[in-house]
Structures are given as C-alpha cells and as structure tokens.
Motif scaffolding. Structure first.
Motif, PDB file in Angstrom:
ATOM      1  N   ARG A  87      45.883  32.809  48.635  1.00  0.00           N
ATOM      2  CA  ARG A  87      45.866  34.017  49.469  1.00  0.00           C
ATOM      3  C   ARG A  87      46.810  35.051  48.900  1.00  0.00           C
ATOM      4  NH1 ARG A  87      43.086  33.487  54.265  1.00  0.00           N
ATOM      5  NH2 ARG A  87      42.495  31.325  54.527  1.00  0.00           N
ATOM      6  N   GLU A  88      47.950  34.560  48.478  1.00  0.00           N
ATOM      7  CA  GLU A  88      48.939  35.437  47.840  1.00  0.00           C
ATOM      8  C   GLU A  88      48.287  36.143  46.657  1.00  0.00           C
ATOM      9  OE1 GLU A  88      52.212  35.939  48.234  1.00  0.00           O
ATOM     10  OE2 GLU A  88      52.912  36.589  46.266  1.00  0.00           O
ATOM     11  N   ILE A  89      47.573  35.339  45.865  1.00  0.00           N
ATOM     12  CA  ILE A  89      46.954  35.915  44.671  1.00  0.00           C
ATOM     13  C   ILE A  89      45.893  36.941  45.051  1.00  0.00           C
ATOM     14  CG2 ILE A  89      45.374  35.371  42.790  1.00  0.00           C
ATOM     15  CD1 ILE A  89      47.046  32.973  42.195  1.00  0.00           C
ATOM     16  N   THR A  90      45.073  36.587  46.012  1.00  0.00           N
ATOM     17  CA  THR A  90      44.010  37.532  46.357  1.00  0.00           C
ATOM     18  C   THR A  90      44.598  38.807  46.950  1.00  0.00           C
ATOM     19  OG1 THR A  90      43.783  36.360  48.422  1.00  0.00           O
ATOM     20  CG2 THR A  90      42.165  35.885  46.731  1.00  0.00           C
ATOM     21  N   ARG A  91      45.687  38.627  47.706  1.00  0.00           N
ATOM     22  CA  ARG A  91      46.329  39.821  48.258  1.00  0.00           C
ATOM     23  C   ARG A  91      46.819  40.702  47.112  1.00  0.00           C
ATOM     24  NH1 ARG A  91      51.230  41.289  49.370  1.00  0.00           N
ATOM     25  NH2 ARG A  91      52.124  39.312  48.735  1.00  0.00           N
ATOM     26  N   ARG A  92      47.416  40.019  46.125  1.00  0.00           N
ATOM     27  CA  ARG A  92      47.950  40.792  45.009  1.00  0.00           C
ATOM     28  C   ARG A  92      46.831  41.391  44.171  1.00  0.00           C
ATOM     29  NH1 ARG A  92      52.256  36.847  42.531  1.00  0.00           N
ATOM     30  NH2 ARG A  92      51.973  38.101  40.683  1.00  0.00           N
ATOM     31  N   ILE A  93      45.714  40.670  44.069  1.00  0.00           N
ATOM     32  CA  ILE A  93      44.579  41.244  43.337  1.00  0.00           C
ATOM     33  C   ILE A  93      44.118  42.522  44.030  1.00  0.00           C
ATOM     34  CG2 ILE A  93      42.114  40.955  42.866  1.00  0.00           C
ATOM     35  CD1 ILE A  93      42.585  38.180  42.022  1.00  0.00           C
ATOM     36  N   ASP A  94      44.033  42.398  45.349  1.00  0.00           N
ATOM     37  CA  ASP A  94      43.592  43.565  46.117  1.00  0.00           C
ATOM     38  C   ASP A  94      44.529  44.742  45.883  1.00  0.00           C
ATOM     39  OD1 ASP A  94      41.218  43.362  47.515  1.00  0.00           O
ATOM     40  OD2 ASP A  94      42.216  43.907  49.400  1.00  0.00           O
ATOM     41  N   GLU A  95      45.819  44.450  45.993  1.00  0.00           N
ATOM     42  CA  GLU A  95      46.814  45.504  45.778  1.00  0.00           C
ATOM     43  C   GLU A  95      46.703  46.074  44.381  1.00  0.00           C
ATOM     44  OE1 GLU A  95      50.486  44.037  48.605  1.00  0.00           O
ATOM     45  OE2 GLU A  95      50.748  44.157  46.441  1.00  0.00           O
ATOM     46  N   ALA A  96      46.632  45.134  43.422  1.00  0.00           N
ATOM     47  CA  ALA A  96      46.631  45.570  42.026  1.00  0.00           C
ATOM     48  C   ALA A  96      45.396  46.406  41.734  1.00  0.00           C
ATOM     49  CB  ALA A  96      46.691  44.362  41.109  1.00  0.00           C
ATOM     50  N   LYS A  97      44.275  46.042  42.368  1.00  0.00           N
ATOM     51  CA  LYS A  97      43.055  46.812  42.106  1.00  0.00           C
ATOM     52  C   LYS A  97      43.194  48.225  42.643  1.00  0.00           C
ATOM     53  CE  LYS A  97      39.938  43.643  40.546  1.00  0.00           C
ATOM     54  NZ  LYS A  97      38.672  43.530  39.909  1.00  0.00           N
ATOM     55  N   GLN A  98      43.876  48.321  43.781  1.00  0.00           N
ATOM     56  CA  GLN A  98      44.088  49.669  44.317  1.00  0.00           C
ATOM     57  C   GLN A  98      45.039  50.454  43.430  1.00  0.00           C
ATOM     58  OE1 GLN A  98      45.203  49.390  48.408  1.00  0.00           O
ATOM     59  NE2 GLN A  98      43.223  48.543  48.970  1.00  0.00           N
ATOM     60  N   LYS A  99      46.071  49.729  42.992  1.00  0.00           N
ATOM     61  CA  LYS A  99      47.048  50.354  42.100  1.00  0.00           C
ATOM     62  C   LYS A  99      46.334  50.798  40.826  1.00  0.00           C
ATOM     63  CE  LYS A  99      51.414  49.296  39.813  1.00  0.00           C
ATOM     64  NZ  LYS A  99      52.147  48.143  39.268  1.00  0.00           N
ATOM     65  N   MET A 100      45.444  49.928  40.361  1.00  0.00           N
ATOM     66  CA  MET A 100      44.694  50.261  39.145  1.00  0.00           C
ATOM     67  C   MET A 100      43.967  51.585  39.316  1.00  0.00           C
ATOM     68  SD  MET A 100      41.461  48.254  37.574  1.00  0.00           S
ATOM     69  CE  MET A 100      40.394  48.664  38.944  1.00  0.00           C
ATOM     70  N   GLY A 101      43.328  51.752  40.475  1.00  0.00           N
ATOM     71  CA  GLY A 101      42.604  52.996  40.725  1.00  0.00           C
ATOM     72  C   GLY A 101      43.515  54.198  40.534  1.00  0.00           C
ATOM     73  N   ARG A 102      44.711  54.096  41.122  1.00  0.00           N
ATOM     74  CA  ARG A 102      45.644  55.226  41.014  1.00  0.00           C
ATOM     75  C   ARG A 102      46.105  55.415  39.581  1.00  0.00           C
ATOM     76  NH1 ARG A 102      47.869  52.821  45.453  1.00  0.00           N
ATOM     77  NH2 ARG A 102      49.663  52.086  44.311  1.00  0.00           N
TER      78      ARG A 102
END
Lengths: 124, 287, 359
Positions: free
Chosen positions: B67-82
């Motif tokens: 879950r930690e990883i998926t949360r971070r993936i989600d965050e990172a993907k958003q960060k990636m967009g920016r």
C-alpha cells in the motif's frame, strides 16, 4: 524473480519512445545512447503522425525483449495508447515501463497500464 | 431399536456384571486413546495452520508495504506530471531563445548516455526488491556546443531541468518495479492463503468433525450401552434382592404362623409365591 | 541624394513593408493575448493580423502548429517582397536569406554525417533559407560530395571556401561549422552594405552597420559564455568571433582570453550598451533568465536591444533595411506568440509576460 534480479545488474540505460519534444528533452538530460559497431542501435524513437504503428511495436519489442541493457523504458502515454495491447501484455518487472505525459497530451492515470493493475488489485 | 441393539444378551449374573465392568473400563480407555489420537490429528492439522498464520502475517506486512508503494506510485505519478510539465516548459524556453528547432541536431548528436542508472537490491520481508539509482557518467557531454551561437544558456538550463525530471522518472520506475515484483509475490502468497483458508482448513475441520462425530457416536453408543448395562445390572440386583427378601419374609411368616409347618413346607411352593409377593416388597423393606 | 532615385526601384518594396509593419502586434494586442484562456482564444485574437493563415487550423491547435502558420505568413510575405525587389534591394534581400541557409546546410551536414536519409530533412529546413538548389544537396551520399555540391550549387560557397575543408565538416562539431559560416556571413553582409555603391553612405549603411555589429557582438559574447565548461579551446573560440562590431578588435581579444562570465563582462565593459546588459543581470550570469521571474536573461536583453534597433530602422527612409527590421520584428512576434500560447497551454501563466514587445 531471482533470474530477473540477476540480470538487472546489466541494465543501465533508459530508453524512450515519444514525440519529438519529449525525446529531445530527454536526450538533453543525457539518456541518449547509440551503440558502437555497424548495427548502431539507438535507444530512442521519435514518433510523429507519420510513424507506422508497426515501427513502434518493433521498437517496443526491441527495447523490452531483445535488449538486456535497458532498465527503464519511457513512453509517451499517447504513443502507448497506440500499442496499448502490447503494453498491457508486458508484465515483466524489467525493464520498467513508464508512461509519461507529453507536451500536448497531459497525463491521464485512467489509461496507465500499471495503475490499472493497481486498481484491479485493490478491486476498485 | 437401539435399546435392543445396545443391550447385550447376557444373564444378569455377577459374572456378567464383572464382564460388563471390564468392558466399560476397556471402552473408557479406548475412548481416551481415540480422543488423544484425535487431538494428535488436530495438532497435525494445526501445523499448516501455523504456517498459514505466518504467511498471513507476512501478507499483511507485505500489503502494508505494498500500500505504501502504491501510495508512493500515485504520488510520484502526479509529481511526474508536474515535473515533466516544467521540463517541457524549459524546452519551450529553449525554442524561444534559439528561435528554431534543435530536435534533429540533438537526436543526431546523441552518442553516449550521460545519464544512467544502476540497479540495487533491497530486502523487504525476504523479498528482494530492485531499485534503480541514477548517476551521471563522467566525461560524457554530447551537447556541449549545442546552441553555441544562440540559446546555449537556455539549453544548459533545460538539460538540468530534464535531468531532474528524469531522476523523478527513475525513482518512479523503481517504485513501479517494486510494485510489480511485490504484486507477483503477493499473488503467490494469496494463492496459498486462499488454498489454506478455503481448501485445507475446511477439509481438515471436516475431518476433525467427522472424527469427533464418530468418536461421539462411539461415545454415545458406549455410554448408552453402559447405561443399559448398568440399568440392567441394577434391575437384576434389585430383582435378586427382592427375591431374597421375599423369600426370607415368607419364611419368617411361615415360621411365625406355623412354625412346625415351616419346617416341612416344600421349597417348590415357596418359589411360586415369590413373584406374587415380590411386588409389595418395598413396604416390607421399610421395617 | 539617395532619396532622389531610390523610389524608382525600391519604393514599392519599402511601401509594402511599411504596410506590413502596421500589422505587427501592439502592446494592446499582447495584453489581450495574455488574458487568453485557451489557444483558441489566442487564435481569435490573432485573427486581424493572421486571419487567413490560421483559418485552417483545427480547434485548439498545438503551439508548434500555430507558430508554423504564422511563419507561413511571414514566408509568403517575404517571398512577395523578394519577387518585387530589383537591383541592389533584391541583393540585399538575398543576403538576408543566407543566415537561414546556413542553418539548413548545417542540418543537411548533420544528416549526411550520420548517414541519414536526407529527403525528410528538407521538410525541416527553414523556408526562408530555401534556395533552388537545396534539393540538389540531398543527392550527396557522403560528406565530400556534399561539400562539393555546396561549393558549386549554393550561394554559401564563399563562406565555405576559405575557412572550411571537407575534412573539417567531418571532424569539427557541427556547431563550430555553423558558427564559422555565420561569422563569414556576417562579415560578408557587413562588407556588402558598406561597399556596395548603392548603399555606401546611405541610410542603409547607417542602420545595417549598427545592427550587424550588434549581431556580431552578440554572437561573440554568446559563444564565449556558452563555451565555458566545454572542450572548445580558446583559439578555436576566437576563430568564431566575427571581425566586425563594437567589440572588435580589443573586446574580441579580451573575450578570447576570458575564462569566466566576469571576464566576459570585463571584455564588454568598454561598450556602454553591453556594460548595461551585464550590470542588469549581475549576480545571475551562471543560471540566468529563469532565476527570477521578472529578471531578464542576457539573451532577453539582447533580443530587446535587437528589437529596438529593428524598430529604429523604420525611422529611416529610402532603404531596404526596413525589410530586415520588419523581418526581425516579425520573427520576434512569432516567438512572443509561441511563448504566450506555450504559457497558456502548459498553465505557466506566471511567466507569460516574459516576451519582448516594442510597440
């Protein structure tokens, strides 16, 4: 899994399939690598409206299956859309396939193969 | 019917009582032995249960990590967009400064990767997760002179911006790979957990239930038999007691009424009247 | 005196350009553009100036498409001008094209060096740098052939002849080749406007000399700044400085010796204009421009100066230099609009004002 971990040591390059701007930018970052020798192989592919889907598929295949030195494959999401079945079908951990936004196509998490898997896993 | 089965065709004698007692003892010993066996069986089953509990714990742990990883993936993907947007914008600055298209030249100038990654491994609950670490290859500079006459500084800045963006991408790729591997492991564990939960445990429980029910059945049969036996024994004893008592009473009565006759009364007549008077023996027993 | 006969041959072209100049976007137009929410709005705002050329664009076009159409308009107007120009004016316009030709030839050299198919490259060539024999270049299969064809077929032959051999094309970085050519081009252009009988002592010489000197200095300064941290040697670098301009010769010599941005600033301190540039961006030479939102980078200041010079050209009469000024202004306008639409498309509104408008 053990096998993939063993081979991951040799993977040191990134590869990119994308539109001209994305590729140019990523090349500026310094990811571009052209192998020596007569069969010089580039680790990037510029896709525009005239690029055949079969060409994209062929490069995708090459970066993901044939070449063992690619650690991460970056692909524009709108390009990934064109070969979605291939991207969806690719489930190996290496190389990591990352769908990235392009200038004209913002990132849509709904289409991301990996995020789709996340969602499926949590039954959302 | 069971009463009929349960009852053994033995004569209500002391000998048969002894026999029954021995039989009961034997049954008790057998029951306890069987019980012990059943317990042993349960224990045997509980070994996989322990394993399954271990796997479940692991599963939970892995899940937490997952879950930690998926949360971070989600965050990172958003960060990636920016990050990618900022990077794309810096490229727009370049084309503003250069006043033209540098794409082709960049593509042709690329020779040696400056930006590379190396794979490391991280141990998470016994699963080896790879992670990528980016580094810059020293001494490689394919685009040093690009934009020499115009826009060189923007290009330099754009390179830095994109290098930072790619670092984010590599980070995200690590997470994603970790996710895919954990996903694989968890699928296997899930299969095992499901197998234990939905196949092995029910089957074992059913077996235990079956064994227990069999044992209980045996128990009940045994108990019933013993009860029957003891009931019969009791009745036999009571009947025998009453007979003796009646006989004694009659003898005493006869003696009292006709003492001389009592001496000469034949024993056969005495037996005939035993049953008749045995009925109200209770009243007589009182005194 | 020059005014007496100029209009006989050059009057029409000049008149047309003055008309074109009036369609350049003004400060009011720009402030309207920066208020736009979508590229479609931008398109609408541009309609008075670019109407026909933008009409065929799809809804919400990409910024590069938009810029492409705007460039199309510039090209078609310029083509009209070249078709109308005669005599020395026509020659002048030809000279203006050489700068773009250099870029095109450099592109083809890059392609040839890497053994690429050259045909698709023709599409990438700048339309203003198009010349009739350009397609002939793609028949080259190796760099020597290309070199020979360039020498024979292109107006750029003179720029190659004395300073570059075909081995150089093979060995030198394409940027060095490009800048060598550009140096030769600027010197030649400068020579042309100062020695041609029609232009000597005319307003053309006055304004064009100044703008070309500025261009030369700008390139020298940029090359010096951009060479830091690369393997370009000082002598190679010095060879790329055009031998004209306000910095020449002392400033160029000092630039050649400069080892850091401070050295460049010192070399430029003799020229008041450039000194002001360096004072304005002081403290931020390393990572200029994007550093502070309102701070202009050195390149921005150079562009600003170029635009002012171009605008000043219109105060002069009887000269084809107005075409040069108009074209530079128009190019900047395209860059500005691209920048604005890029900011809108990518939601980076805070830096949308970072364009250069002189009207």
């Amino acid at each position: 899994m053990a096998a993939s971990a063993a081979t991951s040591k040799d993977r040191q390059f990134l590869a990119v399939i994308g539109d001209e701007d994305s590729v140019t930018g990523l090349l500026l970052a310094g990811i571009g690598h052209v192998s020596d020798g007569p069969d010089a192989d580039k680790n990037f592919l510029v896709v525009d409206s005239t690029t055949e889907t079969s060409t994209i598929e062929e490069r995708f295949q090459r970066f993901t299956q044939d070449r063992k030195d690619i650690a991460v494959l970056l692909i524009n999401q709108h390009v990934a859309e064109r070969i979605r079945h291939k991207v969806d079908a690719f489930t190996d951990p290496f190389p990591a396939i990352l769908e990235i936004p392009s200038k004209d196509h913002p990132y849509d998490p709904e289409k991301d193969s990996v995020l789709k898997r996340v969602r499926r896993l949590f039954g959302e | 019917m069971s009463g009929a089965v349960g009852r053994e065709a033995v004569f209500p004698t002391r000998q048969s009582l002894g026999l029954m007692k021995n039989k009961l003892k034997g049954a008790e010993i057998g029951h306890s032995l069987l019980k012990r066996k059943s317990e042993a069986l349960t224990k045997y089953v509980s070994i996989p249960i322990t394993i399954s509990r271990y796997i479940l714990t692991f599963h939970l742990l892995a899940n937490r990590r997952f879950r930690e990883i998926t949360r971070r993936i989600d965050e990172a993907k958003q960060k990636m967009g920016r990050v990618m947007q900022i990077a794309a914008f810096s490229l727009a600055e370049v084309s503003y400064a250069v006043g033209g298209d540098i794409g082709y030249q960049i593509q042709e100038s690329a020779k040696q990767a400056r930006f590379r990654v190396r794979a490391k491994q991280e141990n998470v609950s016994g699963v080896l997760l790879p992670s990528f670490e980016s580094y810059l290859q020293e001494g490689v500079n394919d685009f040093g002179l690009t934009g020499l006459g115009k826009g060189g500084q923007q290009i330099q800045r754009c390179r830095e911006t994109y290098a930072r963006a790619v670092e984010t991408l590599v980070e995200l790729a690590s997470l994603q790979t970790a996710f895919l591997i954990l996903d694989e492991v968890i699928k296997v564990v899930n299969r095992r957990v499901n197998a234990i939960e939905h196949v092995i445990i029910p089957r074992t429980e059913n077996t235990i239930k079956y064994i227990n029910s069999e044992l209980d059945e045996l128990d009940r049969e045994e108990f019933y038999r013993l009860k029957k036996v003891s009931g019969k024994k009791k009745r036999d004893v009571a009947a025998a007691d009453a007979e003796i008592l009646a006989a004694r009473q009659r003898a005493a009565e006869e003696q009292a009424a006709n003492p001389e006759a009592a001496a000469k009364t034949p024993s056969t007549k005495e037996e005939e009247s035993t049953d008749v008077l045995g009925e109200n023996e209770d009243n007589d027993v009182i005194f | 005196m020059e005014g007496l006969f100029f209009n006989v041959n050059g009057g029409y072209v000049e008149g047309i350009v003055r008309g074109y100049r009036n369609s350049l976007l003004s400060g009011q137009n720009y402030s309207n553009l920066t208020q736009c929410e979508t590229i479609d709005d931008v398109k609408l705002q541009l309609a008075p100036s670019y109407g026909d050329f933008l009409a065929s664009l799809p809804p919400n076009p990409s910024t590069s498409d938009l810029a492409g159409r705007m460039m199309d308009k510039l090209v078609s107007e310029f083509k009209y001008l070249t078709a109308q120009a005669t005599g020395s004016s026509a020659e002048f316009l030809e000279y203006m094209k050489y700068g773009y030709m250099i870029d095109n030839v450099a592109l083809l050299i890059t392609g040839t060096l890497h053994g690429r198919e050259l045909k698709p490259l023709l599409e990438r060539c700048h339309p203003l740098g198009w010349f009739e024999t350009l397609p002939a270049l793609i028949s080259a299969t190796n760099i020597e052939e290309l070199y020979n064809i360039v020498l024979i077929e292109t107006p750029l032959a003179a720029y190659f002849k004395d300073s570059l051999s075909h081995q150089d094309l093979d060995e030198l970085n394409i940027e060095i080749v490009r800048n060598t050519l550009y140096k030769n081009y600027l010197e030649d252009f400068y020579n042309f406007i100062t020695t041609h009988p029609d232009f000597r002592g005319s307003p053309t010489q006055d304004v064009m000399a100044e703008i070309l000197q500025f261009e030369a200095d700008r390139r020298s300064i940029n090359i010096t700044l951009n060479s830091f941290g690369t393997d370009l040697s000082k002598s190679e670098r010095a060879n790329l400085y055009p031998q004209i301009g306000k910095l020449y010769p002392e400033g160029n010599y000092m630039l050649g010796k400069a080892e850091d941005p401070e050295g460049v600033a010192l070399a430029c301190s003799a020229v008041a204009d450039y000194k002001a540039f360096f004072d304005n961006v002081q403290g931020g030479l390393g990572g200029m421009g994007g550093g502070s939102p309102d701070g202009k980078s050195l390149e921005d200041l150079f562009y600003q100066k170029e635009m002012e010079l171009s605008k000043l050209i219109f105060t002069r009469q009887f000269t084809p230099a107005v075409v040069y000024g108009w074209m530079k202004l128009k190019e900047q306008e395209i860059r500005n609009v691209t920048w604005i639409s890029e900011c809108i498309a990518q939601n980076q509104k805070e830096r949308i004002g970072n364009f250069i408008s002189v009207f």
